[in-house]
Design a protein around this motif. Sequence first.
Motif, mmCIF file in Angstrom:
data_model
loop_
_atom_site.group_PDB
_atom_site.id
_atom_site.type_symbol
_atom_site.label_atom_id
_atom_site.label_comp_id
_atom_site.label_asym_id
_atom_site.label_seq_id
_atom_site.Cartn_x
_atom_site.Cartn_y
_atom_site.Cartn_z
ATOM 1 N N LEU A 65 0.832 -1.204 0.000
ATOM 2 C CA LEU A 65 0.000 0.000 0.000
ATOM 3 C C LEU A 65 0.866 1.252 0.000
ATOM 4 N N LEU B 129 1.947 2.097 -3.436
ATOM 5 C CA LEU B 129 0.873 2.740 -4.198
ATOM 6 C C LEU B 129 0.718 4.212 -3.799
ATOM 7 N N VAL B 130 0.807 4.477 -2.491
ATOM 8 C CA VAL B 130 0.716 5.851 -1.991
ATOM 9 C C VAL B 130 1.848 6.697 -2.573
ATOM 10 N N GLU C 189 3.288 6.338 -5.294
ATOM 11 C CA GLU C 189 3.029 6.558 -6.716
ATOM 12 C C GLU C 189 1.922 7.593 -6.933
ATOM 13 N N GLY C 190 1.310 8.071 -5.829
ATOM 14 C CA GLY C 190 0.273 9.098 -5.941
ATOM 15 C C GLY C 190 -1.153 8.606 -5.807
ATOM 16 N N HIS C 191 -1.352 7.331 -5.483
ATOM 17 C CA HIS C 191 -2.699 6.772 -5.355
ATOM 18 C C HIS C 191 -3.245 6.971 -3.942
ATOM 19 N N GLU C 192 -4.567 7.065 -3.855
ATOM 20 C CA GLU C 192 -5.231 6.967 -2.560
ATOM 21 C C GLU C 192 -5.627 5.504 -2.395
ATOM 22 N N VAL C 193 -5.369 4.933 -1.224
ATOM 23 C CA VAL C 193 -5.674 3.529 -0.966
ATOM 24 C C VAL C 193 -6.529 3.422 0.296
ATOM 25 N N SER C 194 -7.117 2.257 0.489
ATOM 26 C CA SER C 194 -7.943 2.038 1.677
ATOM 27 C C SER C 194 -7.496 0.769 2.384
ATOM 28 N N LYS D 103 -3.491 8.825 1.582
ATOM 29 C CA LYS D 103 -2.643 9.137 0.431
ATOM 30 C C LYS D 103 -1.449 9.951 0.902
ATOM 31 N N ARG D 104 -0.518 10.163 0.003
ATOM 32 C CA ARG D 104 0.679 10.948 0.294
ATOM 33 C C ARG D 104 0.247 12.362 0.698
#
Length: 160
Positions: free
Chosen positions: A18, A21-22, A24-29, A51-52
């Motif tokens: 996760l 992914l963060v 890389e600029g993604h929002e994750v849950s 996210k970041r």
Amino acid sequence: MEPEVIRVVDTREYVSMLRGLVEEGHEVSMLISGGSMSPFLIHRRDTIFFKRPDSPLRAGDMVFYERANGQFIMHRILRVRRDSYDIVGDAQTQVEHGVRREQIFARVTRVRRKGVMIGPGDFWWGFFARVWPLLLPLRPLISRTYALVRGGGRGKNGTP
């Protein structure tokens, strides 16, 4: 009918994925695991979205960071210092001092709490970001009182 396949994944491995992914600029849950953010967030009931950070971190923000031992933690910023942060879980009274900015890789942007999406601007978000930290010395008394009011025991999901 095919049997359901369940894959058990190491928490560190999962959060590391996760984190990637963060970064890389993604929002994750992620479904909450553990009780350190109770009473705001409850183990296996609530989901966080993160996210970041795209702006300066502030007191009251919930952040994900990695400790020196590799453990991933999601807690709340209590104080912003010149070169570090003081961080504590909502269910805790022991403050972790000296968390550096480079350890923090994500900010929680919203949560699904009791099945309802909430975020900045919502009452409970603001209460736990601004009021709850002021009650740090009283948290043990508040928790005991709440347990008594709820019938002297633990509540649903094992929480006070």
